[in-house]
Write a protein that holds these residues in place. Sequence first.
Motif, PDB file in Angstrom:
ATOM      1  N   SER A   1      -0.865   4.157   5.627  1.00  0.00           N
ATOM      2  CA  SER A   1      -0.800   3.072   4.644  1.00  0.00           C
ATOM      3  C   SER A   1      -2.188   2.899   4.051  1.00  0.00           C
ATOM      4  O   SER A   1      -3.171   2.812   4.780  1.00  0.00           O
ATOM      5  CB  SER A   1      -0.350   1.766   5.319  1.00  0.00           C
TER       6      SER A   1
ATOM      7  N   SER B   1       0.806  -1.214   0.000  1.00  0.00           N
ATOM      8  CA  SER B   1       0.000   0.000   0.000  1.00  0.00           C
ATOM      9  C   SER B   1       0.839   1.263   0.000  1.00  0.00           C
ATOM     10  O   SER B   1       0.395   2.299  -0.449  1.00  0.00           O
ATOM     11  CB  SER B   1      -0.931   0.012   1.211  1.00  0.00           C
ATOM     12  N   THR B   2       2.073   1.173   0.508  1.00  0.00           N
ATOM     13  CA  THR B   2       2.893   2.377   0.612  1.00  0.00           C
ATOM     14  C   THR B   2       3.611   2.706  -0.684  1.00  0.00           C
ATOM     15  O   THR B   2       4.290   3.719  -0.768  1.00  0.00           O
ATOM     16  CB  THR B   2       3.919   2.216   1.746  1.00  0.00           C
TER      17      THR B   2
ATOM     18  N   SER C   1      -7.331   4.109   4.686  1.00  0.00           N
ATOM     19  CA  SER C   1      -6.216   3.624   5.486  1.00  0.00           C
ATOM     20  C   SER C   1      -6.403   2.178   5.938  1.00  0.00           C
ATOM     21  O   SER C   1      -7.513   1.748   6.278  1.00  0.00           O
ATOM     22  CB  SER C   1      -6.032   4.512   6.712  1.00  0.00           C
TER      23      SER C   1
END
Length: 311
Positions: free
Chosen positions: A168, A6-7, A188
């Motif tokens: 994230s 996700s980052t 998130s």
Amino acid sequence: MEVENSTVKIQFFLLGFSDHPELQSALFAVFLSVYSVTLMGNLGMILLITASPQLHTPMYFFLHILSFIDACCSSVIAPKLLVDLISDKKTISYNGCAAQLYFFCCLVAAEAFLLTVMAYDQYIAICNHPLLYTIIMSKRICCQLAIGAFLGGTMSSVVHTTNTFHLSFCSDEINHFFCDTSPLFSLSCTDTYIHDIVLLVFTSLVEALCLLTLLLSYILIIAAIIKTRSADGRKKGLSTYASHLTMVSIYHGTLIFIYLCPSASHSLDIDKVMSMFYTLIIPMLNPLIYSLRNKDVKNAFRKMISRKFLF
């Protein structure tokens, strides 16, 4: 989508108004018209104030900057919104989303501070002796206040952008027409409690500072207008500041509703409608309110037009 990936997202999808496909063409026409009027009105005010020596006063100096902020703030949001309304691919890059949020927060906070400075300027002009006003609101002080508004906006933007993009993200679909904190928080993977507290505390401090100064300034201004001996003067003064106060109330009211009210109490769809006020509607109305109801601006416009015809 996996949390560990996700980052390193490359892009997001802005859902915008895609849940109403039958309205896409109509919304495009409306928003294009609003954006066009916003640019023409604000750029027109900038040119008029720059070209008219009689408008080179502290009030119009701040109005000049307000027009610049409104034109920029609208341009951060509207072009991407218009493209998405006529495009099947409604994407924005990760860095583009961060940049949009950064400039949006910076300009919105700078406008809040600048509106406060303008109210203070009017308080000094009305409630103090004219000679004292020219000393207090010197060119140096005006520039310092304007720079302070932008510094406050920059600080607010850094806090909110850093606070948001430290999260994230488990999803890449943003249920909004631009990158804002609330819809990004909803993506998130992790608990956003601390991030919500940071948003709430910092926004509350900014709003409290601006609103208290605005309230005190307008109370003193209205009290001074009421004491005016001329009935016409009272009527004109109250009419002028009523329109200004209305715009300020709408601006801060929408900000408080979206950023200070609990997110569970209203949906993101309502946020979209409310967001249109301070991203599109108010930047369009500000030059109209501060020009059509202002004799100095109308006289300066007539003189500029007269000079054009003479040439």
